[in-house]
Motif scaffolding. Structure first.
Motif, PDB file in Angstrom:
ATOM      1  N   UNK A  60      33.288  -2.754  29.198  1.00 47.28           N
ATOM      2  CA  UNK A  60      32.903  -2.455  30.571  1.00 47.28           C
ATOM      3  C   UNK A  60      31.608  -3.184  30.907  1.00 47.28           C
ATOM      4  N   UNK A  61      31.527  -3.677  32.145  1.00 46.35           N
ATOM      5  CA  UNK A  61      30.363  -4.435  32.583  1.00 46.35           C
ATOM      6  C   UNK A  61      29.890  -3.929  33.938  1.00 46.35           C
ATOM      7  N   UNK A  62      28.558  -3.862  34.073  1.00 47.33           N
ATOM      8  CA  UNK A  62      27.954  -3.515  35.351  1.00 47.33           C
ATOM      9  C   UNK A  62      27.198  -4.741  35.847  1.00 47.33           C
ATOM     10  N   UNK A  63      27.498  -5.150  37.064  1.00 49.85           N
ATOM     11  CA  UNK A  63      26.809  -6.260  37.725  1.00 49.85           C
ATOM     12  C   UNK A  63      25.980  -5.697  38.873  1.00 49.85           C
ATOM     13  N   UNK A  64      24.824  -6.310  39.118  1.00 46.46           N
ATOM     14  CA  UNK A  64      23.918  -5.851  40.162  1.00 46.46           C
ATOM     15  C   UNK A  64      23.494  -7.040  41.014  1.00 46.46           C
ATOM     16  N   UNK A  65      23.423  -6.797  42.303  1.00 43.55           N
ATOM     17  CA  UNK A  65      22.906  -7.771  43.267  1.00 43.55           C
ATOM     18  C   UNK A  65      21.714  -7.114  43.963  1.00 43.55           C
ATOM     19  N   UNK A  66      20.551  -7.765  43.888  1.00 41.75           N
ATOM     20  CA  UNK A  66      19.371  -7.295  44.606  1.00 41.75           C
ATOM     21  C   UNK A  66      19.327  -8.039  45.922  1.00 41.75           C
ATOM     22  N   UNK A  67      19.285  -7.291  47.026  1.00 45.79           N
ATOM     23  CA  UNK A  67      19.279  -7.903  48.355  1.00 45.79           C
ATOM     24  C   UNK A  67      17.859  -8.082  48.878  1.00 45.79           C
TER      25      UNK A  67
ATOM     26  N   UNK B  23      35.432  11.257  52.446  1.00 40.21           N
ATOM     27  CA  UNK B  23      33.996  11.367  52.716  1.00 40.21           C
ATOM     28  C   UNK B  23      33.436  10.163  53.465  1.00 40.21           C
ATOM     29  N   UNK B  24      34.289   9.288  53.941  1.00 46.06           N
ATOM     30  CA  UNK B  24      33.881   8.023  54.547  1.00 46.06           C
ATOM     31  C   UNK B  24      32.963   8.242  55.744  1.00 46.06           C
ATOM     32  N   UNK B  25      31.841   7.536  55.747  1.00 45.17           N
ATOM     33  CA  UNK B  25      30.928   7.527  56.886  1.00 45.17           C
ATOM     34  C   UNK B  25      30.740   6.076  57.315  1.00 45.17           C
ATOM     35  N   UNK B  26      31.107   5.780  58.537  1.00 47.26           N
ATOM     36  CA  UNK B  26      31.109   4.409  59.037  1.00 47.26           C
ATOM     37  C   UNK B  26      29.739   3.734  58.954  1.00 47.26           C
ATOM     38  N   UNK B  27      28.669   4.484  59.119  1.00 47.70           N
ATOM     39  CA  UNK B  27      27.332   3.894  59.058  1.00 47.70           C
ATOM     40  C   UNK B  27      26.863   3.670  57.625  1.00 47.70           C
ATOM     41  N   UNK B  28      27.595   4.184  56.651  1.00 48.61           N
ATOM     42  CA  UNK B  28      27.205   4.096  55.246  1.00 48.61           C
ATOM     43  C   UNK B  28      28.186   3.260  54.424  1.00 48.61           C
ATOM     44  N   UNK B  29      29.461   3.469  54.648  1.00 49.78           N
ATOM     45  CA  UNK B  29      30.515   2.909  53.812  1.00 49.78           C
ATOM     46  C   UNK B  29      31.271   1.799  54.534  1.00 49.78           C
ATOM     47  N   UNK B  30      32.075   1.069  53.797  1.00 48.61           N
ATOM     48  CA  UNK B  30      32.912   0.040  54.397  1.00 48.61           C
ATOM     49  C   UNK B  30      34.193  -0.148  53.629  1.00 48.61           C
ATOM     50  N   UNK B  31      35.246  -0.506  54.344  1.00 47.64           N
ATOM     51  CA  UNK B  31      36.535  -0.824  53.745  1.00 47.64           C
ATOM     52  C   UNK B  31      37.123  -1.998  54.507  1.00 47.64           C
ATOM     53  N   UNK B  32      37.506  -3.052  53.775  1.00 45.10           N
ATOM     54  CA  UNK B  32      38.109  -4.234  54.362  1.00 45.10           C
ATOM     55  C   UNK B  32      39.404  -4.506  53.638  1.00 45.10           C
TER      56      UNK B  32
ATOM     57  N   UNK C   7      26.241  -4.440  53.604  1.00 40.33           N
ATOM     58  CA  UNK C   7      25.103  -3.875  52.861  1.00 40.33           C
ATOM     59  C   UNK C   7      23.775  -4.334  53.451  1.00 40.33           C
ATOM     60  N   UNK C   8      23.706  -5.589  53.809  1.00 40.37           N
ATOM     61  CA  UNK C   8      22.478  -6.106  54.422  1.00 40.37           C
ATOM     62  C   UNK C   8      22.226  -5.449  55.776  1.00 40.37           C
ATOM     63  N   UNK C   9      23.272  -5.320  56.585  1.00 39.88           N
ATOM     64  CA  UNK C   9      23.123  -4.719  57.912  1.00 39.88           C
ATOM     65  C   UNK C   9      22.685  -3.263  57.829  1.00 39.88           C
TER      66      UNK C   9
ATOM     67  N   UNK D 264      39.025 -13.992  48.547  1.00 40.48           N
ATOM     68  CA  UNK D 264      38.111 -13.127  47.799  1.00 40.48           C
ATOM     69  C   UNK D 264      36.678 -13.325  48.234  1.00 40.48           C
ATOM     70  N   UNK D 265      36.276 -14.580  48.416  1.00 37.36           N
ATOM     71  CA  UNK D 265      34.919 -14.890  48.878  1.00 37.36           C
ATOM     72  C   UNK D 265      34.680 -14.275  50.253  1.00 37.36           C
ATOM     73  N   UNK D 266      35.671 -14.350  51.114  1.00 38.60           N
ATOM     74  CA  UNK D 266      35.539 -13.775  52.460  1.00 38.60           C
ATOM     75  C   UNK D 266      35.381 -12.258  52.390  1.00 38.60           C
ATOM     76  N   UNK D 267      36.200 -11.583  51.576  1.00 35.90           N
ATOM     77  CA  UNK D 267      36.109 -10.125  51.456  1.00 35.90           C
ATOM     78  C   UNK D 267      34.767  -9.697  50.870  1.00 35.90           C
ATOM     79  N   UNK D 268      34.334 -10.361  49.801  1.00 37.75           N
ATOM     80  CA  UNK D 268      33.045 -10.030  49.191  1.00 37.75           C
ATOM     81  C   UNK D 268      31.923 -10.289  50.203  1.00 37.75           C
ATOM     82  N   UNK D 269      32.029 -11.382  50.955  1.00 35.07           N
ATOM     83  CA  UNK D 269      31.028 -11.697  51.971  1.00 35.07           C
ATOM     84  C   UNK D 269      30.915 -10.616  53.026  1.00 35.07           C
ATOM     85  N   UNK D 270      32.042 -10.090  53.473  1.00 35.36           N
ATOM     86  CA  UNK D 270      32.023  -9.001  54.459  1.00 35.36           C
ATOM     87  C   UNK D 270      31.332  -7.764  53.884  1.00 35.36           C
ATOM     88  N   UNK D 271      31.623  -7.466  52.631  1.00 41.25           N
ATOM     89  CA  UNK D 271      31.029  -6.296  51.983  1.00 41.25           C
ATOM     90  C   UNK D 271      29.516  -6.457  51.838  1.00 41.25           C
ATOM     91  N   UNK D 272      29.075  -7.624  51.399  1.00 41.61           N
ATOM     92  CA  UNK D 272      27.636  -7.867  51.226  1.00 41.61           C
ATOM     93  C   UNK D 272      26.927  -7.892  52.579  1.00 41.61           C
TER      94      UNK D 272
END
Length: 167
Positions: free
Chosen positions: A160-167, A54-63, A115-117, A104-112
């Protein structure tokens, strides 16, 4: 790309065979270090396969980070429910021998950054208690613990834990 602490590696998106590699990396790691059973691998394979289908390039990301020897890390953003629950950060793992070196920091940074973009307002992730290095990274990036409960799954009882980041 190379850093002083890492051998030459590249970061790419989907390529043939990567679904199996990501699933295998996670299944082996979480069985070896946390005792998770085959139900974890089965669930992950099913969910990752659906995500790629179901991947949509404008919505999803994979690194995916790789060396000539193979996969060393991955992360994804599933934006399917971004409007209601927030985008979901998923399938984050760096091979143990490469942990603590900034990948790990680099991968998470790309993902975030993705999300901002795209304009997402929230990013969430599900994990479980005990993954302290990952939790520290999430918290340094601005994620905060939003929910925690015990649950029997994957052959264990986990917190189980859920973490949230507000952008």
């Amino acid at each position: 790309m190379t850093t002083p602490d890492l051998p030459e590696y590249t970061i790419s998106g989907y390529y043939p065979g990567v679904i199996g590699q990501i699933v295998a990396q996670h299944a082996v790691y979480y069985h070896r270090h946390w005792g998770l059973d085959a139900s974890f691998e089965i669930q992950m394979a099913s969910e990752l396969t659906s995500f790629i289908a179901d991947f949509e390039e404008t919505r999803d990301g994979l690194w995916v980070a790789s060396t000539p020897e193979g996969l060393i890390g991955s992360v994804a953003i599933d934006g399917k429910n971004a409007g209601t629950e927030g985008a979901r950060l998923r399938w984050f793992l760096v091979e143990p021998k490469y942990q603590g070196r900034g990948l790990g920091k680099r991968l998470i940074g790309l993902a975030i950054d993705h999300c901002r973009q795209v304009g997402y307002r929230r990013v969430c992730l599900w994990t479980f208690h005990g993954l302290q290095a990952a939790r520290s990274l999430y918290e340094r990036e601005g994620f905060s613990l939003a929910l925690e409960h015990e649950q029997a799954q994957w052959g264990k009882v986990i917190r189980e834990q859920k973490f949230v980041l507000v952008l």
